[in-house]
Enzyme design. Sequence first.
Site, PDB file in Angstrom:
ATOM      1  N   ARG A 178       0.858  -1.184   0.000  1.00  0.00           N
ATOM      2  CA  ARG A 178       0.000   0.000   0.000  1.00  0.00           C
ATOM      3  C   ARG A 178       0.897   1.238   0.000  1.00  0.00           C
ATOM      4  O   ARG A 178       1.720   1.410   0.910  1.00  0.00           O
ATOM      5  CB  ARG A 178      -0.889   0.004   1.243  1.00  0.00           C
ATOM      6  CG  ARG A 178      -1.674   1.282   1.414  1.00  0.00           C
ATOM      7  CD  ARG A 178      -2.635   1.247   2.608  1.00  0.00           C
ATOM      8  NE  ARG A 178      -3.323   2.522   2.703  1.00  0.00           N
ATOM      9  CZ  ARG A 178      -3.217   3.376   3.728  1.00  0.00           C
ATOM     10  NH1 ARG A 178      -2.494   3.077   4.780  1.00  0.00           N
ATOM     11  NH2 ARG A 178      -3.846   4.536   3.694  1.00  0.00           N
ATOM     12  N   HIS A 211      -2.903  10.969   0.873  1.00  0.00           N
ATOM     13  CA  HIS A 211      -2.331  10.763   2.212  1.00  0.00           C
ATOM     14  C   HIS A 211      -1.721  12.102   2.645  1.00  0.00           C
ATOM     15  O   HIS A 211      -0.516  12.211   2.859  1.00  0.00           O
ATOM     16  CB  HIS A 211      -1.312   9.618   2.193  1.00  0.00           C
ATOM     17  CG  HIS A 211      -1.040   9.011   3.543  1.00  0.00           C
ATOM     18  ND1 HIS A 211      -1.158   7.660   3.794  1.00  0.00           N
ATOM     19  CD2 HIS A 211      -0.645   9.568   4.725  1.00  0.00           C
ATOM     20  CE1 HIS A 211      -0.842   7.415   5.067  1.00  0.00           C
ATOM     21  NE2 HIS A 211      -0.526   8.557   5.645  1.00  0.00           N
ATOM     22  N   GLU A 240      -7.286   8.496   6.528  1.00  0.00           N
ATOM     23  CA  GLU A 240      -7.555   9.143   7.810  1.00  0.00           C
ATOM     24  C   GLU A 240      -8.038  10.586   7.705  1.00  0.00           C
ATOM     25  O   GLU A 240      -7.329  11.527   8.112  1.00  0.00           O
ATOM     26  CB  GLU A 240      -6.298   9.084   8.688  1.00  0.00           C
ATOM     27  CG  GLU A 240      -5.820   7.678   8.961  1.00  0.00           C
ATOM     28  CD  GLU A 240      -4.683   7.617   9.996  1.00  0.00           C
ATOM     29  OE1 GLU A 240      -4.170   8.677  10.377  1.00  0.00           O
ATOM     30  OE2 GLU A 240      -4.331   6.511  10.418  1.00  0.00           O
ATOM     31  N   ASN A 244      -7.266   1.953   9.891  1.00  0.00           N
ATOM     32  CA  ASN A 244      -5.946   2.116  10.497  1.00  0.00           C
ATOM     33  C   ASN A 244      -6.128   2.138  12.000  1.00  0.00           C
ATOM     34  O   ASN A 244      -6.976   2.886  12.516  1.00  0.00           O
ATOM     35  CB  ASN A 244      -5.309   3.449  10.091  1.00  0.00           C
ATOM     36  CG  ASN A 244      -4.868   3.476   8.642  1.00  0.00           C
ATOM     37  OD1 ASN A 244      -4.949   2.467   7.938  1.00  0.00           O
ATOM     38  ND2 ASN A 244      -4.398   4.628   8.200  1.00  0.00           N
ATOM     39  N   TYR A 278      -3.876   1.530  15.961  1.00  0.00           N
ATOM     40  CA  TYR A 278      -2.587   1.310  16.611  1.00  0.00           C
ATOM     41  C   TYR A 278      -2.675   0.891  18.064  1.00  0.00           C
ATOM     42  O   TYR A 278      -1.787   0.226  18.574  1.00  0.00           O
ATOM     43  CB  TYR A 278      -1.732   2.587  16.513  1.00  0.00           C
ATOM     44  CG  TYR A 278      -1.215   2.828  15.108  1.00  0.00           C
ATOM     45  CD1 TYR A 278      -1.990   3.477  14.157  1.00  0.00           C
ATOM     46  CD2 TYR A 278       0.031   2.358  14.727  1.00  0.00           C
ATOM     47  CE1 TYR A 278      -1.525   3.668  12.863  1.00  0.00           C
ATOM     48  CE2 TYR A 278       0.516   2.547  13.438  1.00  0.00           C
ATOM     49  CZ  TYR A 278      -0.272   3.197  12.510  1.00  0.00           C
ATOM     50  OH  TYR A 278       0.195   3.363  11.229  1.00  0.00           O
ATOM     51  N   GLU A 303      -3.355  -0.134   8.132  1.00  0.00           N
ATOM     52  CA  GLU A 303      -2.169   0.257   8.904  1.00  0.00           C
ATOM     53  C   GLU A 303      -2.266  -0.288  10.317  1.00  0.00           C
ATOM     54  O   GLU A 303      -3.346  -0.273  10.921  1.00  0.00           O
ATOM     55  CB  GLU A 303      -2.032   1.787   9.043  1.00  0.00           C
ATOM     56  CG  GLU A 303      -1.467   2.497   7.856  1.00  0.00           C
ATOM     57  CD  GLU A 303      -1.334   3.997   8.085  1.00  0.00           C
ATOM     58  OE1 GLU A 303      -1.120   4.425   9.242  1.00  0.00           O
ATOM     59  OE2 GLU A 303      -1.452   4.740   7.109  1.00  0.00           O
TER      60      GLU A 303
HETATM   61  C1  GBH Z   1      -1.125   7.078  10.824  1.00  0.00           C
HETATM   62  O1  GBH Z   1      -1.585   8.091  11.621  1.00  0.00           O
HETATM   63  C2  GBH Z   1      -0.756   7.667   9.488  1.00  0.00           C
HETATM   64  O2  GBH Z   1      -1.619   7.228   8.458  1.00  0.00           O
HETATM   65  C3  GBH Z   1       0.674   7.459   9.119  1.00  0.00           C
HETATM   66  O3  GBH Z   1       0.995   8.345   8.104  1.00  0.00           O
HETATM   67  C4  GBH Z   1       1.535   7.594  10.348  1.00  0.00           C
HETATM   68  O4  GBH Z   1       2.888   7.570  10.033  1.00  0.00           O
HETATM   69  C5  GBH Z   1       1.195   6.456  11.276  1.00  0.00           C
HETATM   70  O5  GBH Z   1      -0.165   6.399  11.544  1.00  0.00           O
HETATM   71  C6  GBH Z   1       1.937   6.472  12.607  1.00  0.00           C
HETATM   72  O6  GBH Z   1       1.567   7.584  13.369  1.00  0.00           O
HETATM   73  O7  GBH Z   1      -1.830  15.053  17.790  1.00  0.00           O
HETATM   74  O8  GBH Z   1      -2.676  13.947  19.746  1.00  0.00           O
HETATM   75  O9  GBH Z   1      -3.331  13.135  17.605  1.00  0.00           O
HETATM   76  C7  GBH Z   1      -1.987   7.689  12.906  1.00  0.00           C
HETATM   77  C8  GBH Z   1      -2.614   8.846  13.603  1.00  0.00           C
HETATM   78  C9  GBH Z   1      -1.894  11.017  14.114  1.00  0.00           C
HETATM   79  C10 GBH Z   1      -1.720   9.260  15.718  1.00  0.00           C
HETATM   80  C11 GBH Z   1      -1.024  11.891  14.963  1.00  0.00           C
HETATM   81  C12 GBH Z   1      -0.892  10.154  16.575  1.00  0.00           C
HETATM   82  C13 GBH Z   1      -0.295  12.391  17.135  1.00  0.00           C
HETATM   83  C14 GBH Z   1      -0.854  12.684  18.461  1.00  0.00           C
HETATM   84  N1  GBH Z   1      -1.630   9.622  14.324  1.00  0.00           N
HETATM   85  N2  GBH Z   1      -1.177  11.538  16.354  1.00  0.00           N
HETATM   86  S1  GBH Z   1      -2.242  13.785  18.371  1.00  0.00           S
END
Ligand code: GBH
Length: 463
Positions: free
Chosen positions: A77, A123, A170, A299, A301, A365
């Site tokens: 992807r 993206h 996202e 996505n 985590y 993701e």
């Molecule tokens: C994904 O975002 C993205 O699609 C990818 O590009 C990125 O590299 C990957 O995950 C890992 O982060 O400002 O409090 O929200 C996941 C969403 C957005 C989670 C930014 C963490 C930072 C803290 N991410 N967020 S906050």
Amino acid sequence: MAAQKLPSDFVWGYATASYQIEGSPDADGRLPSIWDTFSHKPGTTKGGDNGDVATDSYRRWKEDIALLTQYGVKAYRFSISWSRVIPLGGRNDPVNEAGIKHYRNIIEELLKNGITPFVTLYHWDLPQGLHDRYGGWLNKEEIVQDYVNYAKLCFTRYGDLVKDWITHNEPWCVSVLGYATGVFAPGHKGNKEHWIVGHNLILAHAYAVKLYRDEFKAKQGGQIGITLDLNWQEPWDNSPENVAAAQRGIDFKLGRFADPIYKGRYPESVKSIVGDRLPEFTKEEIAVVKGSSDFFGLNTYTTQLVTEGGDQEIQGNVKYTFTRPDGTQLGRQAHVPWLQTYPPGFRSLLNYVWKTYSKPVYVTENGFPVKDEHILPLEQVVHDADRVEYYDGYLNALLKAATEDGVPVKSYFAWSLLDNFEWADGYEPRFGVTYVDYRTQKRTPKESAEFVRKWFAEHVASS
Ligand code: GBH
């Protein structure tokens, strides 16, 4: 009894995104995106980092595909940089053949190696020209037409080879982090614009899908959908307030996009809190929006424990914590503060998405940045036990959701193929299964790459 397996057509591989890996911002006619502009502004990213070089993948793409082959994946992807194929971005602006050729080369090389391309159209790297000309995502009339025109170019030039399309990655991040908290490009703050941007992202997605279905699908035979992000939100305890809070938190993060797209309306909890700052869809628009995704791209985590309270409207006026009522932590802490390992939350989330939206789920993701990996010596980095533990847990949770709970999970893309530019956090957090030495661009596989390869070799049925 033999251990349960995923079906033979299960798709797995790695995910990346254009601005996070490509570098070469001026090559072959590319013009800036909002992330070039934003990351060059002082104070926006950790250490002043930007994507000027990243993992140099605009030039090293063949080497990256060789890694994918070595890792045994079925699919990859990646995203297209809109600024490479239409440098100024708009429907009346010139298209750039050199940029178009670049992604065509990648797609052909993937297929030659038996790897299926999953292509994300957006993206987060909006052409700066569109932001300057009319406010980018804030301008419904213009951005929807320009996005659909860009999508049409991609379907026309790549759709003979690409059968799996993702419109947006996202949209929550694009709207909330870009226009409410301002930690992402273009760095706006406030509590109104992000509802407009979110609304326009939904419309741009829906009209691109309509175009694909009307003009391309019959001939090209592919599928198209959107990728939304949600970290599972588990009530902190079983008090009715916290149970209700977790649902409201989910509505504000996921439902604000998923409900219009899969059910044809915004969630009631969102409407009642946001009131007239929430734009409305016209009758014609909602007919296009409802049902505008062939699958559910997800996505995810981590998991957050949720309690009632707080004045963060963007998260539905709930609070998040990783500390359980008994004082223990939910799971292993990653390098970033927002992520702890908690596989059961992934299983709950997969069940929730299937039960609520009734679409096949494509996990697009999932991954883990090991604490302090950026300062560890390479001999230690490659033994990435915490990342292996994460994939072991999350993959087995997915297996259970698929085989024991009956959730139709169709794919798993680990984030990410390589360490890369982690947006506002710069190059410090490392999500890759491949270590990148940013001075030499040398790639070194970590043990997690082999773990993931082996896991799928053992858990996907042979055809
Ligand atoms: C994904 O975002 C993205 O699609 C990818 O590009 C990125 O590299 C990957 O995950 C890992 O982060 O400002 O409090 O929200 C996941 C969403 C957005 C989670 C930014 C963490 C930072 C803290 N991410 N967020 S906050």
